[in-house]
Design a protein around this motif. Sequence first.
Motif, PDB file in Angstrom:
ATOM      1  N   ALA A 154     -15.321  15.019   4.712  1.00  0.00           N
ATOM      2  CA  ALA A 154     -16.297  13.876   4.824  1.00  0.00           C
ATOM      3  C   ALA A 154     -17.161  13.710   3.395  1.00  0.00           C
ATOM      4  CB  ALA A 154     -17.257  14.239   6.028  1.00  0.00           C
ATOM      5  N   ALA A 155     -17.658  14.778   2.792  1.00  0.00           N
ATOM      6  CA  ALA A 155     -18.346  14.476   1.553  1.00  0.00           C
ATOM      7  C   ALA A 155     -17.535  13.984   0.532  1.00  0.00           C
ATOM      8  CB  ALA A 155     -18.753  15.903   1.279  1.00  0.00           C
ATOM      9  N   VAL A 156     -15.982  14.536   0.569  1.00  0.00           N
ATOM     10  CA  VAL A 156     -15.113  13.906  -0.428  1.00  0.00           C
ATOM     11  C   VAL A 156     -14.705  12.274  -0.246  1.00  0.00           C
ATOM     12  CG1 VAL A 156     -12.711  13.946  -1.373  1.00  0.00           C
ATOM     13  CG2 VAL A 156     -14.175  16.121  -1.021  1.00  0.00           C
ATOM     14  N   ALA A 157     -14.700  11.943   1.065  1.00  0.00           N
ATOM     15  CA  ALA A 157     -14.535  10.658   1.440  1.00  0.00           C
ATOM     16  C   ALA A 157     -15.475   9.859   0.938  1.00  0.00           C
ATOM     17  CB  ALA A 157     -14.177  10.412   2.889  1.00  0.00           C
ATOM     18  N   ILE A 158     -16.901  10.123   1.110  1.00  0.00           N
ATOM     19  CA  ILE A 158     -17.854   9.530   0.772  1.00  0.00           C
ATOM     20  C   ILE A 158     -18.034   9.248  -0.776  1.00  0.00           C
ATOM     21  CG2 ILE A 158     -20.419   9.226   0.869  1.00  0.00           C
ATOM     22  CD1 ILE A 158     -20.421  10.734   3.840  1.00  0.00           C
ATOM     23  N   GLY A 159     -17.927  10.347  -1.321  1.00  0.00           N
ATOM     24  CA  GLY A 159     -18.030  10.366  -2.999  1.00  0.00           C
ATOM     25  C   GLY A 159     -16.826   9.469  -3.535  1.00  0.00           C
ATOM     26  N   TRP A 160     -15.746   9.509  -3.257  1.00  0.00           N
ATOM     27  CA  TRP A 160     -14.697   8.723  -3.776  1.00  0.00           C
ATOM     28  C   TRP A 160     -14.913   7.342  -3.261  1.00  0.00           C
ATOM     29  CZ3 TRP A 160     -11.757   9.115  -7.413  1.00  0.00           C
ATOM     30  CH2 TRP A 160     -11.237  10.265  -8.036  1.00  0.00           C
ATOM     31  N   TRP A 161     -15.519   7.133  -2.273  1.00  0.00           N
ATOM     32  CA  TRP A 161     -15.542   5.675  -1.793  1.00  0.00           C
ATOM     33  C   TRP A 161     -16.893   4.858  -2.435  1.00  0.00           C
ATOM     34  CZ3 TRP A 161     -13.164   2.747   1.742  1.00  0.00           C
ATOM     35  CH2 TRP A 161     -13.686   1.712   1.968  1.00  0.00           C
ATOM     36  N   ILE A 162     -17.809   5.780  -3.057  1.00  0.00           N
ATOM     37  CA  ILE A 162     -18.535   5.192  -4.108  1.00  0.00           C
ATOM     38  C   ILE A 162     -18.160   4.987  -5.428  1.00  0.00           C
ATOM     39  CG2 ILE A 162     -20.800   5.530  -5.160  1.00  0.00           C
ATOM     40  CD1 ILE A 162     -21.613   7.254  -2.559  1.00  0.00           C
ATOM     41  N   VAL A 163     -17.296   6.016  -5.770  1.00  0.00           N
ATOM     42  CA  VAL A 163     -16.588   5.911  -7.187  1.00  0.00           C
ATOM     43  C   VAL A 163     -15.613   4.971  -7.312  1.00  0.00           C
ATOM     44  CG1 VAL A 163     -15.651   7.234  -9.015  1.00  0.00           C
ATOM     45  CG2 VAL A 163     -17.543   8.350  -7.765  1.00  0.00           C
ATOM     46  N   ASP A 164     -14.564   5.397  -6.404  1.00  0.00           N
ATOM     47  CA  ASP A 164     -13.285   4.308  -6.467  1.00  0.00           C
ATOM     48  C   ASP A 164     -12.770   4.553  -5.175  1.00  0.00           C
ATOM     49  OD1 ASP A 164     -10.853   3.277  -6.968  1.00  0.00           O
ATOM     50  OD2 ASP A 164     -10.299   4.584  -8.336  1.00  0.00           O
ATOM     51  N   PRO A 165     -13.046   3.418  -4.244  1.00  0.00           N
ATOM     52  CA  PRO A 165     -12.719   3.417  -2.883  1.00  0.00           C
ATOM     53  C   PRO A 165     -10.843   3.525  -2.659  1.00  0.00           C
ATOM     54  CG  PRO A 165     -14.145   1.526  -3.085  1.00  0.00           C
ATOM     55  CD  PRO A 165     -13.901   2.341  -4.512  1.00  0.00           C
ATOM     56  N   SER A 166     -10.191   2.819  -3.908  1.00  0.00           N
ATOM     57  CA  SER A 166      -8.757   3.100  -3.545  1.00  0.00           C
ATOM     58  C   SER A 166      -8.301   4.514  -3.586  1.00  0.00           C
ATOM     59  CB  SER A 166      -8.216   2.221  -4.629  1.00  0.00           C
ATOM     60  OG  SER A 166      -8.478   2.712  -6.095  1.00  0.00           O
ATOM     61  N   ARG A 167      -8.839   5.460  -4.042  1.00  0.00           N
ATOM     62  CA  ARG A 167      -8.485   6.908  -4.115  1.00  0.00           C
ATOM     63  C   ARG A 167      -9.268   7.658  -2.988  1.00  0.00           C
ATOM     64  NH1 ARG A 167      -8.388   9.096 -10.136  1.00  0.00           N
ATOM     65  NH2 ARG A 167      -7.278  10.698  -8.955  1.00  0.00           N
TER      66      ARG A 167
ATOM     67  N   GLY B 210       0.620  -1.283   0.178  1.00  0.00           N
ATOM     68  CA  GLY B 210       0.066   0.026  -0.010  1.00  0.00           C
ATOM     69  C   GLY B 210       0.818   1.178  -0.035  1.00  0.00           C
ATOM     70  N   GLU B 211       0.136   2.480  -0.253  1.00  0.00           N
ATOM     71  CA  GLU B 211       0.996   3.651  -0.183  1.00  0.00           C
ATOM     72  C   GLU B 211       1.265   4.154   1.128  1.00  0.00           C
ATOM     73  OE1 GLU B 211       1.712   5.618  -2.783  1.00  0.00           O
ATOM     74  OE2 GLU B 211       0.690   4.322  -4.336  1.00  0.00           O
ATOM     75  N   VAL B 212       2.357   4.760   1.350  1.00  0.00           N
ATOM     76  CA  VAL B 212       2.948   5.521   2.487  1.00  0.00           C
ATOM     77  C   VAL B 212       2.956   7.007   2.126  1.00  0.00           C
ATOM     78  CG1 VAL B 212       3.903   3.446   3.463  1.00  0.00           C
ATOM     79  CG2 VAL B 212       5.120   4.959   1.840  1.00  0.00           C
ATOM     80  N   TYR B 213       2.691   7.711   3.263  1.00  0.00           N
ATOM     81  CA  TYR B 213       2.679   9.332   2.929  1.00  0.00           C
ATOM     82  C   TYR B 213       3.736   9.976   3.928  1.00  0.00           C
ATOM     83  CZ  TYR B 213      -1.713   7.937   0.773  1.00  0.00           C
ATOM     84  OH  TYR B 213      -2.518   7.277  -0.039  1.00  0.00           O
ATOM     85  N   PHE B 214       4.887   9.318   4.497  1.00  0.00           N
ATOM     86  CA  PHE B 214       5.836   9.761   5.251  1.00  0.00           C
ATOM     87  C   PHE B 214       6.295  11.190   4.877  1.00  0.00           C
ATOM     88  CE2 PHE B 214       5.867   5.100   6.445  1.00  0.00           C
ATOM     89  CZ  PHE B 214       5.417   5.413   7.755  1.00  0.00           C
ATOM     90  N   ASP B 215       6.549  10.845   3.478  1.00  0.00           N
ATOM     91  CA  ASP B 215       6.904  12.265   2.831  1.00  0.00           C
ATOM     92  C   ASP B 215       5.962  13.551   2.975  1.00  0.00           C
ATOM     93  OD1 ASP B 215       5.392  10.977   1.243  1.00  0.00           O
ATOM     94  OD2 ASP B 215       6.325  11.728  -0.615  1.00  0.00           O
ATOM     95  N   SER B 216       4.768  13.142   2.856  1.00  0.00           N
ATOM     96  CA  SER B 216       3.847  14.179   2.977  1.00  0.00           C
ATOM     97  C   SER B 216       3.969  14.791   4.371  1.00  0.00           C
ATOM     98  CB  SER B 216       2.586  13.804   2.574  1.00  0.00           C
ATOM     99  OG  SER B 216       2.472  13.423   1.180  1.00  0.00           O
TER     100      SER B 216
ATOM    101  N   ALA C  64      -7.532  11.325  -1.679  1.00  0.00           N
ATOM    102  CA  ALA C  64      -8.196  12.505  -2.074  1.00  0.00           C
ATOM    103  C   ALA C  64      -8.702  13.416  -0.940  1.00  0.00           C
ATOM    104  CB  ALA C  64      -9.514  12.288  -3.029  1.00  0.00           C
ATOM    105  N   THR C  65      -9.141  12.565   0.087  1.00  0.00           N
ATOM    106  CA  THR C  65      -9.768  13.045   1.454  1.00  0.00           C
ATOM    107  C   THR C  65      -8.503  13.831   2.275  1.00  0.00           C
ATOM    108  OG1 THR C  65     -11.447  11.523   1.667  1.00  0.00           O
ATOM    109  CG2 THR C  65     -10.654  12.807   3.620  1.00  0.00           C
ATOM    110  N   LEU C  66      -7.483  13.236   2.103  1.00  0.00           N
ATOM    111  CA  LEU C  66      -6.134  13.815   2.989  1.00  0.00           C
ATOM    112  C   LEU C  66      -5.713  15.012   2.259  1.00  0.00           C
ATOM    113  CD1 LEU C  66      -3.903  13.810   4.912  1.00  0.00           C
ATOM    114  CD2 LEU C  66      -2.934  11.871   3.317  1.00  0.00           C
ATOM    115  N   ALA C  67      -5.807  15.171   0.987  1.00  0.00           N
ATOM    116  CA  ALA C  67      -5.342  16.123   0.078  1.00  0.00           C
ATOM    117  C   ALA C  67      -6.190  17.584   0.336  1.00  0.00           C
ATOM    118  CB  ALA C  67      -5.404  15.873  -1.280  1.00  0.00           C
ATOM    119  N   VAL C  68      -7.746  17.029   0.433  1.00  0.00           N
ATOM    120  CA  VAL C  68      -8.657  18.241   0.707  1.00  0.00           C
ATOM    121  C   VAL C  68      -8.177  18.840   2.199  1.00  0.00           C
ATOM    122  CG1 VAL C  68     -10.937  18.759   1.222  1.00  0.00           C
ATOM    123  CG2 VAL C  68     -10.185  17.458  -0.713  1.00  0.00           C
TER     124      VAL C  68
ATOM    125  N   LEU D 270     -11.206  16.473  -6.829  1.00  0.00           N
ATOM    126  CA  LEU D 270     -11.104  15.410  -7.800  1.00  0.00           C
ATOM    127  C   LEU D 270      -9.930  14.495  -7.995  1.00  0.00           C
ATOM    128  CD1 LEU D 270     -12.512  17.967 -10.233  1.00  0.00           C
ATOM    129  CD2 LEU D 270     -13.840  16.225  -9.211  1.00  0.00           C
ATOM    130  N   GLY D 271      -9.063  14.683  -7.078  1.00  0.00           N
ATOM    131  CA  GLY D 271      -7.752  13.820  -7.108  1.00  0.00           C
ATOM    132  C   GLY D 271      -6.657  14.123  -7.785  1.00  0.00           C
TER     133      GLY D 271
END
Length: 758
Positions: free
Chosen positions: A370-383, A202-208, A387-391, A708-709
Amino acid sequence: MNAATPMVDRGSHVQWTGEDGLTRTVFAVEGMRCAGCARSIERAIGALDGIERVQVNVATARVAVDWRADRTRLGDILRAVGQAGFRPLPLAGEQADQSFRLERRTAIKRIGLAGLGMMQVMMFVYGLYAADPGGIDPQLAQYLRVVSMLVATPVLLYSGAPFFSGAWQNLKRRTLGMDVPVAAAIALAYGASVFNTLRGEGEVYFDSVTMFIFFLLTGRFVEMTVRQRSLSGSEALARSVPATALRVRPGGSTERVHVGALASGDRISIPRGSVVPVDCELLEGEALVDESLVTGEAKPVLRRAGERLLGGSVNVGHPVHALARTDVAGSTIASLVSLLERGRAERPRLASAADRAAARFVFAILLLSAAVAIGWWIVDPSRAFEATLAVLVVTCPCALSLATPAVLAAATSRLTRLGLLVTNGDAIERLARVTTVMIDKTGTLTTGAVRITRTHTFGELTQQRARAIAAALERDSSHPLAAAFGEFAEPGVTATEIREYPGAGVEGCIDGVTWRLGRAEFALAGLRVDDTASAASTLDAVSRDAIVLASPERLEACFVVAEDVRSDAKAAIDRLRSAGLEVVIASGDGRATVSRTAAALGIEEAYGRLTPEQKVELLRERQRNGKRVLMIGDGINDGPVLAAADVSCAMGEGSAVAQAAADLLLLNPSLGAIAAGVATARRALGVMRQNLTWALAYNVCAVPLAALGFVPPWVAAIGMSASSLVVVLNAGRVARSPRARSAHARVLMPLSPEEAAA
């Protein structure tokens, strides 16, 4: 000042007791970051018994409290602030110095660790990013994840600690501050990275994580530096009050005493290089003193025996002896500190509005995430997580929260260096919008050094006796005219029951006779109608603008006075007019005198012989016509019109009533600082608009892209931090002196009708 008695002691808090019986204290607070922190402090102090008012200024980290000393102690207030999660500090002294140094050192260490960690983690994760899918050995990939986690963990625990402690305090107080979304973003990124590291995929975000912490800390360090620089003027004033002084014993020897032990009438010794502890009178010889901190005068001033030495000035000549005329609470420097700190602690309207917007924005961020997390969970859970973290990261409201207070702090610093002390939090905004400058004549446009050129007596009274009576009546007055009679005082002539009538004159009793000195209509008011007409006719033959002395029976004498126009007044008036400002003289002096001054300065509109009420009505008339008026005055009679003006400025050498009513205090008698102050205020308002526009534009552009990712978390961290840095650095431009060309060609350009109407 007669409105309040300030007490300023090195190493202690600034506090004073007003005539209304309320005690007021102003202190600094360590750990206050946003409007949520300010609200927490207000609630903590407001819950105490006897608290009347609490004002918190995030930009200057100041808290001002009005309370009833018989119901609450200062220790209770400071303890409440500490229990709320903050550290109260005195405005000056060793403890304050140590706190600033510690805050700076700690910030540098946190930034240093975060920077090193960020660079190391980016080197490790580069292999994960650069390798093609399946192109890196799984064991090597896991090794890079583990090493990145080990490096990022101390960065999170040490460098990121302020964000988590701030968020925890906010949540405990049930408020949403800037630290809440920041801590949430860091915790989510680190938690997900640790989880993926432990399961080996899986992805890691230690650099972020490390990058986000580094850039946020850098932005806060820059903001802290700008804030501390902006406070240097007030702290220099507070530090100028020495802790001890040399008091001369009756036998001639000296003893070192605490400055608070000095009283009026004490004889003090002031060695070379020492600060004058209180306002005092030079006893003998001459003294060369540096008054730059108190009056803004750059060159040392020569004072002679009998002249006043201002508390806070520095003796740069030989050692001298002086007689204390006030205690430390009543000294000039103490009054200036209390006035300045009043302005530092008050929360400007613009800053309060920005804080409220930022607080609502934090709540909106959490809902949007929260809205972005729900939206992407419906469209593409892997992203969804990325996307939520970026927002969360990209929409941190740091830039919005700093846009206004950073500019106001920088503008206040610039005005202080110009010799204009801001004593009202909203003064800068209102100063930027003025369209008319109304100026009193005596002590503002003129030097205030009034000379008696002629004395006319009527009847048996001699000229010497008339001048001695006038000197006795003016003995305790702060009006510039009083100084003109001072040299004629005689020990055997003493006035009692003295009563001053602002804008009219003074009344007192000498040897059982009630005398009046002042304007003709005031001095002659007690005479019979026939006597008044006769006296008026007599005065017409001399000068209707003369100062009149009258007894209950007759006109006794009149004095013709003259005063000099300030050498820089003409240039200052020209600069104000070139900035598109209308300049008007409103004075209580005679019309002929006012007209001569107006003609010398090229001012077309001038009004003389105005009462305080007439000055207020003249100002109200301008305001009814849509004008925004800056009033400049210095006398007791200017108090009402100063209070009624849109923004007001009192002269530093003026009366305490004028200073208490004013929004600005001009330490340097040069009126050139007024034009420069208007330019600075307009520039600050322009930079404030730039900051708010940038913060809004950044969020409008960045939020959709992040939702939008299209924006990875590490890019979001750079963008958010860069937006905060842009706002703070842009605000810092206000504190710097503009170049000569821009100062005249751009900064002093008049506001457009649309801007003025806004």
